[in-house]
Write a protein that holds these residues in place. Structure first.
Motif, mmCIF file in Angstrom:
data_model
loop_
_atom_site.group_PDB
_atom_site.id
_atom_site.type_symbol
_atom_site.label_atom_id
_atom_site.label_comp_id
_atom_site.label_asym_id
_atom_site.label_seq_id
_atom_site.Cartn_x
_atom_site.Cartn_y
_atom_site.Cartn_z
ATOM 1 N N ALA A 12 38.096 83.317 31.570
ATOM 2 C CA ALA A 12 37.866 84.464 30.695
ATOM 3 C C ALA A 12 39.008 84.643 29.700
ATOM 4 N N SER A 13 40.237 84.443 30.177
ATOM 5 C CA SER A 13 41.407 84.609 29.293
ATOM 6 C C SER A 13 41.385 83.605 28.151
ATOM 7 N N GLU A 14 40.936 82.368 28.433
ATOM 8 C CA GLU A 14 40.874 81.338 27.392
ATOM 9 C C GLU A 14 39.828 81.683 26.336
ATOM 10 N N ILE A 15 38.684 82.251 26.769
ATOM 11 C CA ILE A 15 37.636 82.647 25.825
ATOM 12 C C ILE A 15 38.097 83.825 24.967
ATOM 13 N N LEU A 16 38.786 84.774 25.597
ATOM 14 C CA LEU A 16 39.198 85.998 24.901
ATOM 15 C C LEU A 16 40.472 85.832 24.088
ATOM 16 N N GLY A 17 41.217 84.759 24.362
ATOM 17 C CA GLY A 17 42.474 84.544 23.636
ATOM 18 C C GLY A 17 43.576 85.487 24.054
ATOM 19 N N VAL A 18 43.552 85.913 25.341
ATOM 20 C CA VAL A 18 44.593 86.789 25.876
ATOM 21 C C VAL A 18 45.085 86.189 27.186
ATOM 22 N N SER A 19 46.151 86.769 27.754
ATOM 23 C CA SER A 19 46.696 86.250 28.997
ATOM 24 C C SER A 19 45.837 86.658 30.194
ATOM 25 N N SER A 20 46.014 85.930 31.302
ATOM 26 C CA SER A 20 45.307 86.272 32.540
ATOM 27 C C SER A 20 45.696 87.669 33.017
ATOM 28 N N ALA A 21 46.981 88.031 32.817
ATOM 29 C CA ALA A 21 47.454 89.362 33.228
ATOM 30 C C ALA A 21 46.722 90.462 32.464
ATOM 31 N N THR A 22 46.451 90.208 31.177
ATOM 32 C CA THR A 22 45.728 91.195 30.373
ATOM 33 C C THR A 22 44.291 91.348 30.861
ATOM 34 N N VAL A 23 43.647 90.222 31.212
ATOM 35 C CA VAL A 23 42.279 90.291 31.739
ATOM 36 C C VAL A 23 42.251 91.120 33.024
ATOM 37 N N LYS A 24 43.206 90.871 33.924
ATOM 38 C CA LYS A 24 43.266 91.624 35.186
ATOM 39 C C LYS A 24 43.469 93.114 34.922
#
Length: 659
Positions: A12-24
């Protein structure tokens, strides 16, 4: 829901262009739906794609400085001189409303045609060069018709470009047309003209003029040829090589060299097409053992490699230790050393000391000698990353390294101003750290400070990061109301002093993205230190204040040594000097603080330093008004002298501290 329709946090982070921490954090705040799968989260593919579409049309990520999603055109103001007439023309052209409707290649083709004509390049040769800018869907007939009508193009007439020797005018235009998103994903950032000039000057400074003409020179990520067209006059066209994965940039580089050398023959054209190629330097298997005398340029930083490429990198590159993501600029350094006698690259300063880049430092020491290291500071516009030029040589033993420090100046045209330069023995560096921040007299002070009996904060201190809310707009307030309490920022901290600002929060650990143990925030006798700084900036807190992550926390526990004593040492001129000459980082990291030598001393001296430190701290905290500011300033000077004595520094060395 089918398993194939679920995504991991990383996907999800790769699709959204944000970090994994931001997705969490978005899952935690309800901005994204996530379902638990043991210790992990899974997300609906549809939800993630919907969020991606939402972000693409919003300004949320722009405010978070996430350049990977910016689509607005960026005009690189330092790529060519601001005094160039072309600078203003391109700026006005990009801002022209109807101009944006044109195809990028058509625009480049129009202006390339005009500059080739001004350089006197014959029309039959120009046509071949311009054909590389033809759209893939365009037929040869329509292309030739377009070429014949370029002279009457309205944009080239209303916004004419001037032919200026060694100026990458077309590169400036191309970069201005590309979005930040394109440049971020490929790791490609422009190189300011004055950085390219300084690098080239340093590379050829020691080479006799008559020998330069025999040197083969490669830029393995040449882009539009900015470095290549700025090479010394006596470098023949046949000795210039350039590669890049961007075929449009290569087309422009060829045109730039045709203009630079004012080519008129088929033989010269053949040389350009043979030497300047759309080629992946890192993965091409073409044999190039010592094929070049010099490799120069600015390789990509932060290129996003795909999984198959990462697997290949593990096999092909010795410097990549297989942990984390490979960094493109380190791979370019390794590959360049394999095919040349000398290398000089523009690189981020982090290559010198980051643990992540230890592999390439080991490889450099194994394969070459460092000849020169130039600190350029933040030379790139809109890129807050200090950079260097690193010059390496093979087959020639070098016992000393030249270190130079520059500052970007904007007055009277952008340029680099040399602040100072010195030479040190190569023994001063090792694979742990390539930084050379002190000359011989300064280095003698560092050695003396490190030789005194001392302790460090390693295993003698609890550290904690300040709070990361993950949603400042909803969890912070700039006005006080019931239930809120102050929260400290880095800018609120000065040496010995905390200024409670106008930021408040309702302490809710479960709502924050990142939070340390509450006991450390509520410690009655803790030290705050500013996270963004070029030296330790420390103040003591006795009010159990909260802080954001720009103001981090230390709670020392060293038997016999109070927090006032430790604060005094960290805030001293001696420690500031030590820090700035051993660490080149704008972030004060725990790992660095844990290495600083804090002197051991007798009880009388310890009490005296503690007393002075407490008096200064009390004064700034407005707890003790029995001293005026003049007395406090004198006390700071006396304390500084006392700390210098602990390090056995003599009068001349103390004078150097103040300089």
């Amino acid at each position: 829901m089918e398993k194939s329709e679920l995504l991991s946090v990383k996907e999800a982070s790769e699709i959204l262009g944000v970090s994994s921490a931001t997705v969490k954090n978005w899952i935690k705040l309800g901005k994204l739906k996530g379902q638990r799968n043991g210790a992990f989260f899974l997300l609906s593919q549809k939800d993630v794609l919907d969020k991606s579409s939402e972000l693409a049309s919003s300004t949320d990520l722009r405010s978070r400085r996430n350049k990977s999603r910016q689509s607005s055109n960026f005009i690189p103001k330092s790529y060519i001189s601001a005094s160039s007439p072309n600078y203003k023309t391109i700026k006005n052209l990009i801002l022209c409303e109807d101009f944006s409707k044109n195809n990028i290649k058509d625009i480049l083709c129009s202006y390339s045609h005009g500059l080739l004509k001004k350089a006197g390049v014959p029309q039959n040769i120009s046509k071949i060069l311009l054909k590389s800018l033809k759209s893939s869907s365009q037929s040869d007939v329509s292309y030739n018709k377009k070429i014949s009508g370029l002279d009457c193009n309205s944009h080239t007439k209303n916004y004419p470009l001037v032919l200026i020797p060694k100026e990458d005018t077309l590169g400036m235009l191309y970069l201005s047309l590309r979005s930040m998103q394109d440049k971020k994903s490929t790791g490609a950032y422009y190189t300011p003209f004055f950085v390219a000039d300084e690098l080239i000057k340093n590379v050829f400074a020691d080479i006799p003029s008559k020998e330069i003409s025999g040197k083969k020179i490669l830029d393995p990520a040449c882009g539009t040829g900015n470095f290549l067209i700025r090479l010394p006059e006596n470098v023949p066209l046949s000795n210039i090589y350039g590669y890049d994965i961007d075929s449009t940039a290569i087309a422009i580089a060829r045109i730039n060299l045709a203009i630079r050398y004012k080519i008129t023959s088929q033989n010269e054209l053949d040389i350009i097409f043979s030497n300047i190629r759309s080629r992946d330097f890192l993965f091409d298997t073409e044999k190039e053992s010592l094929a070049y005398d010099h490799v120069i340029g600015n390789p990509p930083w932060g290129y996003a490699f795909k999984r198959p490429q990462i697997n290949a990198i593990k096999k092909l590159f010795e410097s990549f230790e297989g942990k984390g993501k490979p960094e493109s600029f380190t791979l370019f350094v390794e590959k360049a050393l394999k095919c040349s006698k000398s290398l000089c690259f523009v690189l981020p300063e982090t290559i010198l000391s980051s643990d992540y880049h230890c592999g390439i430092r080991k490889y450099i020491l194994k394969m070459s000698c460092i000849k020169q290291l130039c600190y350029l500071g933040e030379a790139f516009d809109k890129v807050q990353c200090p950079c260097i030029t690193l010059q390496l040589t093979k087959g020639l033993y070098i016992s000393h390294i030249k270190a130079s420090f520059y500052k970007k100046q904007n007055k009277g045209g952008r340029t680099l101003c040399l602040l100072r330069s010195f030479v040190v023995p190569k023994s001063r560096i090792d694979s742990d750290n390539f930084n050379i921040l002190a000359d011989d007299s300064e280095y003698a002070i560092l050695q003396k400070m490190h030789e005194v009996p001392h302790f460090t904060l390693k295993d003698n201190c609890d550290f904690a990061l300040g709070i990361v809310t993950g949603a400042n707009s909803t969890l912070l307030s700039d006005t006080y109301s019931n239930g809120l309490e102050p929260i400290i920022k880095g800018k609120d901290i000065s040496k010995y002093s905390i200024s409670v600002g106008n930021t408040y929060t309702a302490f809710s650990p479960d709502k924050y993205q990142q939070v340390a143990p509450i006991s450390l925030y509520r410690a009655q006798d803790k030290l705050f230190y500013r996270f963004i700084a070029n030296e330790p900036v420390v103040a003591l807190d006795r009010n159990a204040l909260l802080s954001l992550n720009s103001a981090n926390i230390m709670v020392p526990h060293v038997n016999g040594y109070s927090n006032y004593y430790i604060m005094a040492i960290l805030n001293s001129s001696a420690m500031s000097f030590y820090y700035r000459h051993t660490c080149k980082n704008l972030k004060v990291l725990r790992s660095t603080l844990e290495t600083l030598p804090i002197p051991i001393c007798d009880e009388v001296t310890r009490k005296e330093i503690t007393k002075m430190s407490k008096m200064i701290s009390d004064y700034y905290a407005n707890n003790d008004q029995s001293f005026d500011e003049e007395i406090v300033l004198k006390t700071i000077k006396r304390l500084d002298k006392c700390v210098a004595n602990l390090y056995n520094l003599n009068a001349d060395q103390v004078k150097i501290l103040s300089e």
